[in-house]
Design a protein around this motif. Structure first.
Motif, PDB file in Angstrom:
ATOM      1  N   HIS A   1       0.934  -1.255   0.279  1.00  0.00           N
ATOM      2  CA  HIS A   1       0.368  -0.347  -0.060  1.00  0.00           C
ATOM      3  C   HIS A   1       0.653   1.270  -0.173  1.00  0.00           C
ATOM      4  O   HIS A   1       0.344   2.245  -0.835  1.00  0.00           O
ATOM      5  N   THR A   2       1.733   1.051   0.787  1.00  0.00           N
ATOM      6  CA  THR A   2       3.242   2.022   1.137  1.00  0.00           C
ATOM      7  C   THR A   2       3.323   2.952  -0.638  1.00  0.00           C
ATOM      8  O   THR A   2       3.628   3.762  -1.555  1.00  0.00           O
ATOM      9  N   LEU A   3       3.746   1.556  -1.543  1.00  0.00           N
ATOM     10  CA  LEU A   3       4.602   1.477  -2.818  1.00  0.00           C
ATOM     11  C   LEU A   3       3.151   2.263  -4.192  1.00  0.00           C
ATOM     12  O   LEU A   3       3.898   2.938  -4.316  1.00  0.00           O
ATOM     13  N   THR A   4       2.576   1.746  -3.350  1.00  0.00           N
ATOM     14  CA  THR A   4       0.879   2.144  -4.175  1.00  0.00           C
ATOM     15  C   THR A   4       1.715   3.260  -3.975  1.00  0.00           C
ATOM     16  O   THR A   4       1.274   4.190  -5.182  1.00  0.00           O
ATOM     17  N   THR A   5       1.653   4.167  -3.209  1.00  0.00           N
ATOM     18  CA  THR A   5       1.470   5.517  -2.776  1.00  0.00           C
ATOM     19  C   THR A   5       2.490   5.928  -3.427  1.00  0.00           C
ATOM     20  O   THR A   5       2.639   7.060  -4.209  1.00  0.00           O
ATOM     21  N   VAL A   6       3.611   5.766  -3.810  1.00  0.00           N
ATOM     22  CA  VAL A   6       4.876   5.665  -4.180  1.00  0.00           C
ATOM     23  C   VAL A   6       4.790   6.468  -5.148  1.00  0.00           C
ATOM     24  O   VAL A   6       5.159   7.414  -6.036  1.00  0.00           O
ATOM     25  N   ASN A   7       3.979   4.919  -5.976  1.00  0.00           N
ATOM     26  CA  ASN A   7       4.059   4.993  -7.505  1.00  0.00           C
ATOM     27  C   ASN A   7       3.067   5.717  -8.014  1.00  0.00           C
ATOM     28  O   ASN A   7       3.255   7.108  -9.029  1.00  0.00           O
ATOM     29  N   ASN A   8       2.252   6.367  -7.407  1.00  0.00           N
ATOM     30  CA  ASN A   8       1.092   7.716  -6.962  1.00  0.00           C
ATOM     31  C   ASN A   8       1.765   8.983  -7.409  1.00  0.00           C
ATOM     32  O   ASN A   8       1.691   9.659  -8.788  1.00  0.00           O
ATOM     33  N   LEU A   9       2.550   8.985  -6.745  1.00  0.00           N
ATOM     34  CA  LEU A   9       3.629  10.691  -6.517  1.00  0.00           C
ATOM     35  C   LEU A   9       4.275  10.198  -7.653  1.00  0.00           C
ATOM     36  O   LEU A   9       4.506  10.967  -8.417  1.00  0.00           O
ATOM     37  N   GLY A  10       5.401   9.718  -8.390  1.00  0.00           N
ATOM     38  CA  GLY A  10       5.455   9.510  -9.277  1.00  0.00           C
ATOM     39  C   GLY A  10       4.970   9.289 -10.086  1.00  0.00           C
ATOM     40  O   GLY A  10       5.679  10.041 -11.689  1.00  0.00           O
ATOM     41  N   LEU A  11       3.739   8.689 -10.499  1.00  0.00           N
ATOM     42  CA  LEU A  11       3.147   9.140 -12.055  1.00  0.00           C
ATOM     43  C   LEU A  11       2.753  11.229 -11.621  1.00  0.00           C
ATOM     44  O   LEU A  11       2.814  11.756 -12.774  1.00  0.00           O
TER      45      LEU A  11
ATOM     46  N   LEU B   1      10.880  15.257 -13.681  1.00  0.00           N
ATOM     47  CA  LEU B   1      11.510  14.253 -13.611  1.00  0.00           C
ATOM     48  C   LEU B   1      12.663  12.953 -12.728  1.00  0.00           C
ATOM     49  O   LEU B   1      12.477  12.138 -12.720  1.00  0.00           O
ATOM     50  N   GLN B   2      13.449  14.247 -12.011  1.00  0.00           N
ATOM     51  CA  GLN B   2      14.363  14.129 -11.267  1.00  0.00           C
ATOM     52  C   GLN B   2      13.285  12.540  -9.855  1.00  0.00           C
ATOM     53  O   GLN B   2      14.054  11.927  -9.705  1.00  0.00           O
ATOM     54  N   GLU B   3      12.248  13.948  -9.375  1.00  0.00           N
ATOM     55  CA  GLU B   3      10.929  13.238  -8.401  1.00  0.00           C
ATOM     56  C   GLU B   3      10.870  11.830  -8.517  1.00  0.00           C
ATOM     57  O   GLU B   3      11.382  10.813  -7.933  1.00  0.00           O
ATOM     58  N   ALA B   4      10.647  11.398 -10.338  1.00  0.00           N
ATOM     59  CA  ALA B   4       9.494  10.428 -10.736  1.00  0.00           C
ATOM     60  C   ALA B   4      10.303   9.423  -9.935  1.00  0.00           C
ATOM     61  O   ALA B   4       9.930   8.313 -10.177  1.00  0.00           O
ATOM     62  N   GLU B   5      11.929   9.447 -11.026  1.00  0.00           N
ATOM     63  CA  GLU B   5      12.617   8.687 -11.571  1.00  0.00           C
ATOM     64  C   GLU B   5      12.890   7.873 -10.002  1.00  0.00           C
ATOM     65  O   GLU B   5      12.589   7.225  -9.486  1.00  0.00           O
ATOM     66  N   ARG B   6      12.881   8.534  -9.080  1.00  0.00           N
ATOM     67  CA  ARG B   6      13.401   8.630  -7.554  1.00  0.00           C
ATOM     68  C   ARG B   6      12.607   7.846  -6.943  1.00  0.00           C
ATOM     69  O   ARG B   6      12.259   6.670  -6.731  1.00  0.00           O
ATOM     70  N   MET B   7      11.278   7.931  -7.507  1.00  0.00           N
ATOM     71  CA  MET B   7      10.013   7.479  -6.973  1.00  0.00           C
ATOM     72  C   MET B   7       9.648   5.951  -7.629  1.00  0.00           C
ATOM     73  O   MET B   7       9.748   4.787  -6.734  1.00  0.00           O
TER      74      MET B   7
END
Length: 186
Positions: free
Chosen positions: A61-71, A79-85
């Motif tokens: 569930h945490t990683l789902t939110t991290v992925n959503n932040l990446g998107l 894009l650098q922040e997205a890559e980190r996520m």
């Protein structure tokens, strides 16, 4: 409705309860669809902080939110922040689910798109090919997730000027989609 649910859950359960955080995460997705990106970021950061605290940094569930932040960061051009996520999600999903799980492959495909946007075309190709091999193995060559990655590779190959490879990918996707959806599908 989400805002109403959030107010009720926050009052009844508190701001850090899992049901509240699920509503917060879902509200972030709605805000993205509405184009309210600052509000979406605020919701995702709230959900992430709560989920990390309650579930840990590597929980699905945490990683789902991290992925959503990446998107979201990708949509915002950060894009650098997205890559980190995405890298965080990939590491967590590979560890928990394995390298060939569908959720892992989706993250790999998303990273391919991010690298393409960053102009890191060799890395994009590596990600797309890895996702394609995994999707083919797990879902078969005609599955829509497989074909989405085929389409992504076709566009990358076209951008690189590799027209024969692009044509091969395009023909694969076209034949499979016609087979699955019919030749008149929009």
């Amino acid at each position: 409705m989400y805002e109403r649910a959030l107010a009720g859950r926050e009052k009844a359960l508190g701001p850090d309860h899992m049901h509240t955080l699920t509503t917060v995460n879902n509200l972030g997705g709605l805000y993205i669809n509405l184009g309210w990106l600052q509000e979406a970021e605020r919701m995702y950061e709230w959900a992430l902080a709560g989920r990390e605290k309650a579930l840990g940094p590597d929980h699905m569930h945490t990683l789902t939110t991290v992925n959503n932040l990446g998107l979201l960061y990708s949509n915002l051009g950060r894009l650098q922040e997205a890559e980190r996520m995405y890298q965080r999600v990939l590491a967590g999903r590979e560890k928990a689910l394995g390298p060939d799980h569908i959720h892992t492959l989706t993250t790999i495909n998303d990273l391919g798109g991010l690298y393409r946007n960053l102009g890191q075309l060799q890395e994009a190709e590596r990600m797309y090919e890895r996702a394609l091999a995994g999707y083919e193995k797990a879902l078969g060559p005609d599955h829509m997730d497989t074909l989405t990655t085929v389409n992504n590779l076709e566009g990358l190959y076209r951008n690189l000027g590799w027209l024969q490879e692009a044509e091969r990918m395009y023909e694969w996707a076209l034949a499979s989609r016609e087979k699955a959806l019919g030749s008149n599908h929009i």
